[in-house]
Write an enzyme that holds these catalytic residues in place. Structure first.
Site, PDB file in Angstrom:
ATOM      1  N   ASN A   1       0.801  -1.228   0.000  1.00 37.41           N
ATOM      2  CA  ASN A   1       0.000   0.000   0.000  1.00 37.41           C
ATOM      3  C   ASN A   1       0.830   1.271   0.000  1.00 37.41           C
ATOM      4  OD1 ASN A   1      -2.689  -0.343  -0.208  1.00 37.41           O
ATOM      5  ND2 ASN A   1      -3.162   0.099   1.944  1.00 37.41           N
TER       6      ASN A   1
ATOM      7  N   HIS B   1     -16.162  -4.689   7.016  1.00 32.19           N
ATOM      8  CA  HIS B   1     -15.846  -3.449   7.739  1.00 32.19           C
ATOM      9  C   HIS B   1     -17.079  -2.574   7.834  1.00 32.19           C
ATOM     10  CE1 HIS B   1     -11.207  -3.142   7.017  1.00 32.19           C
ATOM     11  NE2 HIS B   1     -11.571  -4.321   7.434  1.00 32.19           N
TER      12      HIS B   1
ATOM     13  N   TYR C   1      -9.291   6.613  12.746  1.00 32.51           N
ATOM     14  CA  TYR C   1      -8.898   5.567  11.807  1.00 32.51           C
ATOM     15  C   TYR C   1     -10.094   4.910  11.101  1.00 32.51           C
ATOM     16  CZ  TYR C   1      -7.935   0.951  10.151  1.00 32.51           C
ATOM     17  OH  TYR C   1      -7.921  -0.162   9.365  1.00 32.51           O
TER      18      TYR C   1
ATOM     19  N   ASP D   1     -10.624  -2.526  15.658  1.00 34.33           N
ATOM     20  CA  ASP D   1      -9.208  -2.290  15.355  1.00 34.33           C
ATOM     21  C   ASP D   1      -8.764  -0.975  16.004  1.00 34.33           C
ATOM     22  OD1 ASP D   1      -6.702  -2.088  14.223  1.00 34.33           O
ATOM     23  OD2 ASP D   1      -7.367  -2.354  12.146  1.00 34.33           O
TER      24      ASP D   1
ATOM     25  N   HIS E   1      -5.719   0.097  15.793  1.00 33.54           N
ATOM     26  CA  HIS E   1      -4.727   0.606  14.838  1.00 33.54           C
ATOM     27  C   HIS E   1      -3.522   1.233  15.531  1.00 33.54           C
ATOM     28  CE1 HIS E   1      -3.908   1.673  10.532  1.00 33.54           C
ATOM     29  NE2 HIS E   1      -4.506   0.507  10.442  1.00 33.54           N
TER      30      HIS E   1
ATOM     31  N   GLU F   1      -7.961  -5.653  17.834  1.00 33.47           N
ATOM     32  CA  GLU F   1      -6.812  -5.716  16.925  1.00 33.47           C
ATOM     33  C   GLU F   1      -5.826  -4.573  17.192  1.00 33.47           C
ATOM     34  OE1 GLU F   1      -8.154  -5.888  12.910  1.00 33.47           O
ATOM     35  OE2 GLU F   1      -6.250  -5.147  12.126  1.00 33.47           O
TER      36      GLU F   1
ATOM     37  N   GLU G   1      -0.596  -7.648  11.017  1.00 30.06           N
ATOM     38  CA  GLU G   1      -0.765  -7.235   9.613  1.00 30.06           C
ATOM     39  C   GLU G   1       0.473  -6.536   9.060  1.00 30.06           C
ATOM     40  OE1 GLU G   1      -4.325  -4.779  10.106  1.00 30.06           O
ATOM     41  OE2 GLU G   1      -3.121  -3.019   9.644  1.00 30.06           O
TER      42      GLU G   1
ATOM     43  N   ARG H   1      -2.232 -12.181  12.112  1.00 28.35           N
ATOM     44  CA  ARG H   1      -2.850 -11.390  11.044  1.00 28.35           C
ATOM     45  C   ARG H   1      -1.978 -11.234   9.797  1.00 28.35           C
ATOM     46  NH1 ARG H   1      -6.810  -9.142   9.733  1.00 28.35           N
ATOM     47  NH2 ARG H   1      -6.300  -6.940   9.841  1.00 28.35           N
TER      48      ARG H   1
ATOM     49  N   HIS I   1      -4.768 -10.753   7.073  1.00 32.92           N
ATOM     50  CA  HIS I   1      -5.067  -9.401   6.621  1.00 32.92           C
ATOM     51  C   HIS I   1      -5.768  -9.470   5.263  1.00 32.92           C
ATOM     52  CE1 HIS I   1      -3.356  -5.142   5.665  1.00 32.92           C
ATOM     53  NE2 HIS I   1      -4.420  -5.045   6.437  1.00 32.92           N
TER      54      HIS I   1
ATOM     55  N   GLU J   1     -10.352 -11.446   6.995  1.00 32.83           N
ATOM     56  CA  GLU J   1     -10.806 -10.090   6.671  1.00 32.83           C
ATOM     57  C   GLU J   1     -11.067 -10.039   5.168  1.00 32.83           C
ATOM     58  OE1 GLU J   1      -7.784  -7.083   7.100  1.00 32.83           O
ATOM     59  OE2 GLU J   1      -9.251  -5.532   7.557  1.00 32.83           O
TER      60      GLU J   1
HETATM   61  O1  KDG Z   1      -2.219  -0.022   4.377  1.00 31.13           O
HETATM   62  C1  KDG Z   1      -2.697  -0.108   5.674  1.00 31.13           C
HETATM   63  C2  KDG Z   1      -3.990  -0.866   5.735  1.00 31.13           C
HETATM   64  O2  KDG Z   1      -3.850  -2.124   5.170  1.00 31.13           O
HETATM   65  C3  KDG Z   1      -4.477  -0.979   7.167  1.00 31.13           C
HETATM   66  O3  KDG Z   1      -4.690   0.294   7.667  1.00 31.13           O
HETATM   67  C4  KDG Z   1      -5.737  -1.792   7.228  1.00 31.13           C
HETATM   68  O4  KDG Z   1      -5.626  -1.951   9.625  1.00 31.13           O
HETATM   69  C5  KDG Z   1      -6.053  -2.352   8.568  1.00 31.13           C
HETATM   70  C6  KDG Z   1      -6.938  -3.520   8.601  1.00 31.13           C
HETATM   71  O5  KDG Z   1      -7.123  -4.065   9.676  1.00 31.13           O
HETATM   72  O6  KDG Z   1      -7.437  -3.894   7.541  1.00 31.13           O
HETATM   73 MG    MG Z   2      -5.794  -3.514  11.115  1.00 30.17          MG
END
Ligand code: KDG
Ligand code: MG
Length: 408
Positions: free
Chosen positions: A37, A122, A160, A215, A217, A241, A267, A288, A317, A344
């Site tokens: 990404n 999501h 986020y 999440d 994050h 998460e 992830e 993940r 992920h 996911e």
């Molecule tokens: O590039 C970053 C994303 O893949 C991330 O922010 C996504 O946290 C994420 C998730 O749980 O899908």
């Molecule tokens: Mg995540």
């Protein structure tokens, strides 16, 4: 048998997919995903300049040796760019192996352990009523599990994964206006005051059956994460998460002493060496990693086996970070893994995406059903690919209200 040609494509509908195509002297080809990404040109360059020139002429059936060759041979091991490039080669070699055997990959792993793999969607809302609508939307579509992210009252900017009213929710992670990141403001106190109650309301509203995931994050300090996870225990989350940044793996010890909330991390991990301490010390419940930037199917299978020894289940992920090729690699691993947990699922599910990556992997009522086609079971249409080119984009960055840089 030899690899005689290799091409790298960067681009796609609303996403810079990095796709590798390896062609053999027997006409069989294999496909792999190196999408990283907002840094997409880097694994593409790594492949083109350093790996492909050496790969040409190798026997594609020796996928283990080729993986070791590029992993050990780089001397500077690991890191997301290196591992995404190696990961794409590894996926493409498994794809070739499956096509040679005329079997879907899950058969080569040991066959199916389940009919369908549960996925989570999501749900997002700028406030709680909007989040309730979003969860209802997925529940109505048959999803059994939903990740819930909600705007925080008084937070100066969206937090986020909360798209602003003008953005397409599927694109929220990448801003295609350029490579200079947008800035978000984060306030831990507001989050800690608001989110436990919001999660409790969702549980109350949707009942005990639906699996709720959340999440963080990487935003909390270890003590804050321990406090938060203790408070949300009655909500019975399916998982919490990335409560803390994954670099400090000891942070989870404090959390574990205070809460039984299941924890999902990994992830951003690139190798089994990022995972082994968390798994062996049983500090997490779900791992993940993604087949792309954890280096392909070969190492992820090893991670899955290590995890199984410690009651850790998979939760790969599956953000829009990954192309349908990576998701196909996961689909085969999910069909086989005895310790599968959840997947996911947020691939850009559009007609343009299907035209570029035709496959008959399918989703139904919140479950993913793996294709029986040989190999990964996903093709790549080069004529479609010619319609797209690389578009610069960025992740937002996060600051505290006083300007201090924080974790996105
Ligand atoms: O590039 C970053 C994303 O893949 C991330 O922010 C996504 O946290 C994420 C998730 O749980 O899908
Ligand atoms: Mg995540």
């Amino acid at each position: 048998m030899k690899i005689v040609d290799a091409k790298v494509f960067v681009g796609g509908p609303g996403k810079n997919y990095v796709t590798l195509k390896l062609v053999t002297d027997q006409g069989i080809y294999g496909l792999g995903d190196a999408t990283l990404n907002n840094r997409e040109t880097l694994p593409a360059t790594y492949l083109q300049d350093y790996l492909i020139p050496v790969l040409i002429g190798m026997d594609p059936r020796n996928s283990e040796d080729i993986w070791q060759y590029f992993y050990r041979g780089a001397y500077f091991r690991r890191g997301p760019i290196t591992m995404a490039a190696i990961g794409a080669i590894d996926m493409a070699l498994w794809d070739i192996k499956g096509k040679l055997a005329n079997m879907p990959l899950y058969q080569l792993f040991g066959g199916k352990s389940r009919n369908g793999a549960m996925v989570y969607a999501h749900a997002t809302g700028s406030d709680l009523p909007a989040l309730v609508d979003s969860v209802s939307h997925y529940v109505d579509k048959g999803y059994k599990a939903v990740r819930v992210q909600c705007g925080i009252p008084g937070m100066p900017t969206a937090s986020y994964a909360i798209p602003d009213s003008t953005s397409d929710s599927k694109h929220y992670i990448t801003d295609f206006s350029g490579i200079r990141p947008q800035e978000e403001i984060w306030d831990t106190d507001r989050y800690l005051r608001y989110m436990p109650g919001a999660l409790a309301e969702l549980r109350e509203r949707f009942g005990p059956q639906i699996r709720l995931l959340h999440d963080v994050h990487h935003r909390l300090l270890p003590r804050e994460a321990a406090e938060f996870s203790k408070e949300v225990e009655p909500v019975k989350l399916f998982w919490l998460e990335d409560p803390t940044p994954a670099e400090d793996q000891n942070a989870l010890q404090l959390l574990r002493q205070h809460s039984t909330v299941p924890i999902a991390i990994g992830e951003v991990f690139n190798s089994i060496w990022d995972c082994n301490k968390l798994i062996e010390n049983e500090l997490i419940d779900f791992i993940r990693v993604a087949a792309t930037y954890a280096g392909g199917i070969t190492p992820v299978k090893r991670i899955v086996d290590l995890a199984a020894l410690h009651h850790v289940r998979t939760g790969f992920h599956g953000a829009p970070s990954h192309s349908p090729l990576c998701m196909a690699a996961h689909a085969h691993l999910n069909a086989w893994a005895p310790n599968f947990g959840i997947q996911e699922y947020l691939v850009l599910d559009t007609p343009e995406c299907h035209a570029l990556f035709p496959s008959d992997h399918r989703m139904d009522q919140g479950f993913m059903y793996v294709s029986d086609a040989p190999g990964l079971g996903v093709d790549f249409d080069e004529t479609e690919a010619a319609r797209y080119e690389y578009e610069p984009g960025s992740h937002p960055i996060v600051r505290l209200e006083d300007g201090t840089l924080w974790n996105y």
